[in-house]
Design an enzyme around this catalytic site. Sequence first.
Site, mmCIF file in Angstrom:
data_model
loop_
_atom_site.group_PDB
_atom_site.id
_atom_site.type_symbol
_atom_site.label_atom_id
_atom_site.label_comp_id
_atom_site.label_asym_id
_atom_site.label_seq_id
_atom_site.Cartn_x
_atom_site.Cartn_y
_atom_site.Cartn_z
ATOM 1 C CG LEU A 108 -0.565 -3.319 -1.051
ATOM 2 C CD1 LEU A 108 -1.227 -1.961 -0.829
ATOM 3 C CD2 LEU A 108 -1.428 -4.209 -1.929
ATOM 4 C CG ASN A 109 7.076 -6.012 -3.712
ATOM 5 O OD1 ASN A 109 7.790 -5.091 -3.355
ATOM 6 N ND2 ASN A 109 7.546 -7.041 -4.411
ATOM 7 N N GLY A 111 5.529 -1.183 -6.457
ATOM 8 C CA GLY A 111 6.201 0.081 -6.761
ATOM 9 C C GLY A 111 7.686 -0.050 -7.028
ATOM 10 N N GLY A 219 -3.312 0.348 -9.132
ATOM 11 C CA GLY A 219 -3.407 0.710 -7.734
ATOM 12 C C GLY A 219 -3.702 -0.466 -6.818
ATOM 13 C CB VAL A 249 6.432 -3.804 0.693
ATOM 14 C CG1 VAL A 249 6.904 -2.889 -0.439
ATOM 15 C CG2 VAL A 249 7.582 -4.650 1.221
ATOM 16 C CD GLU A 250 5.535 3.390 -0.085
ATOM 17 O OE1 GLU A 250 4.661 4.242 0.047
ATOM 18 O OE2 GLU A 250 6.335 3.391 -1.034
ATOM 19 C CE LYS A 388 3.197 7.254 0.458
ATOM 20 N NZ LYS A 388 2.998 6.124 -0.497
#
Length: 500
Positions: A108-109, A111, A219, A249-250, A388
């Site tokens: 998931l990229n 952000g 989302g 990804v984070e 985060k």
Amino acid sequence: QSRKHIKRHINQHAKMSMTSSQDMFMPSSETKRLCATLRSEELKKLGMNSDQIRDFLNLRKSYLEKPPVEWEEVNPVPDDFFTLYNDLKNVEFQRAKEILSKLVVVNLNGGLGLGMGMKGPKCALQIMKKSSASKQLTFLDCKVLHIEELNKEYDVDIPLVLMNSFNTDEATQKLIKKYKDRRVNIVTFVQSKYPVLWKDTLAPVPSADTVSDEWYPPGSGDAFRSMHAAGLIERFQKEGKEYIFLSSVENLGATVDIKILEHLHQEKLDFLLESTNRISTDTAGGILIKYKDERVHVLETSQIPPDLHTKFALGDYRYWNTNNIWVRIAPVNNLLQLRALTADFIVKTRNIKGRNCVQLESPAAMVIHSFRKSGGMFVPRIRYRPVKTTSELLQAQSELFEIEKGMLVLNANRIPPSVPLIKLGEGFQKIDEYEKRFTSVPNILELDHLTVSGDVRFGSNVTLKGTVIIVADTGSCITIPDGTTLENKIVAGDLVVQDY
């Protein structure tokens, strides 16, 4: 069972799921009265395609019609839902090679890292200190390196799929050019783009497909729908792929684990969610619950009314969602074709042009109730290392961790094998300020607790041990000199050092 029978069963369940993990921001009776019918033609004029229009209108309708949560019907997930990671057996090489050849990895990229003041994709953030030129690795570098190492070791072709948002796609396309000669096939797709809604009327804020601030990606729960719309589900099935590992990804701890993949296969699960032990600093995220339909659901902490926070505190609700998800592609495709892959949602509020607005988002783990054969895996915290905040970034950049084949590994010299509690003050929250305040990343291998408040700056080769509290008075500045070692110290005012 016929497709008609299956669809009827799933649709009945989907209606029940709308009464599960709901949030406290229900639309008011005034909003329901003022809310006009939103027609697909209006959204088409904004540039949305037919699939996105259908899904968005269904989401908006669900928000309008959702009933109150019956909180007394919410219960903890029983322990036997989970398999303990430490009970899994090793997988022999040939079997690992076989099952890895059927895997797709999705990161998931979408952000931007706005909470840390970033303007580009979060995947471009460096996690190793700048003083070590050979270790200037970004989040994305680590993900690529990890998949490349697996492809080499097992002679397989695991693709790395990046789900970008309209905010990150252009910059990500430039970033991935440097990997063109690496042994990893990088595939990208862009997730859906929904308009922000005025809270009082639920009418779209944007009048045209122009101002990005008036649109949002809905989302990670949108991942499978957007993959399907991009033709990737069908493509990977034709290529013989059977499984997807999805993570953010984070999350630097989210790596391909062959033992978990084999467990998914052996237990014939359609959906497997990794959970870890919840700790006191886990304040924003998901806990696992059971509701009236007796299936497992994910409840976001933002959905819990303040007067019920005590009920859902640590203890009974101790399983924390990592958003590391393993699925079989075939049942995902079946649910998508039946339009039965449903997710609960959370409501985020914003203010645009002086008016209150809402956006409806779904974390990927919230689709768990759509699957009949779902399971949980209780994993160590090392598999949940999201970045985060700059406090978490400091941990990742420090000597607490090492990078081995793209995987974040806790330093063997760290005793006990846990991470310290770090609380950096307001002056450190944005990445630009954070980098200015640290000449180099301190050695925190023996640190237990660090609190920093006020205008504080660190020289090079600083070592922090035990409990260290640094508080600069208003109008003053504290600079920790080069080579300083602070162990169980309180530093206050204009560099007054006291024993802790």
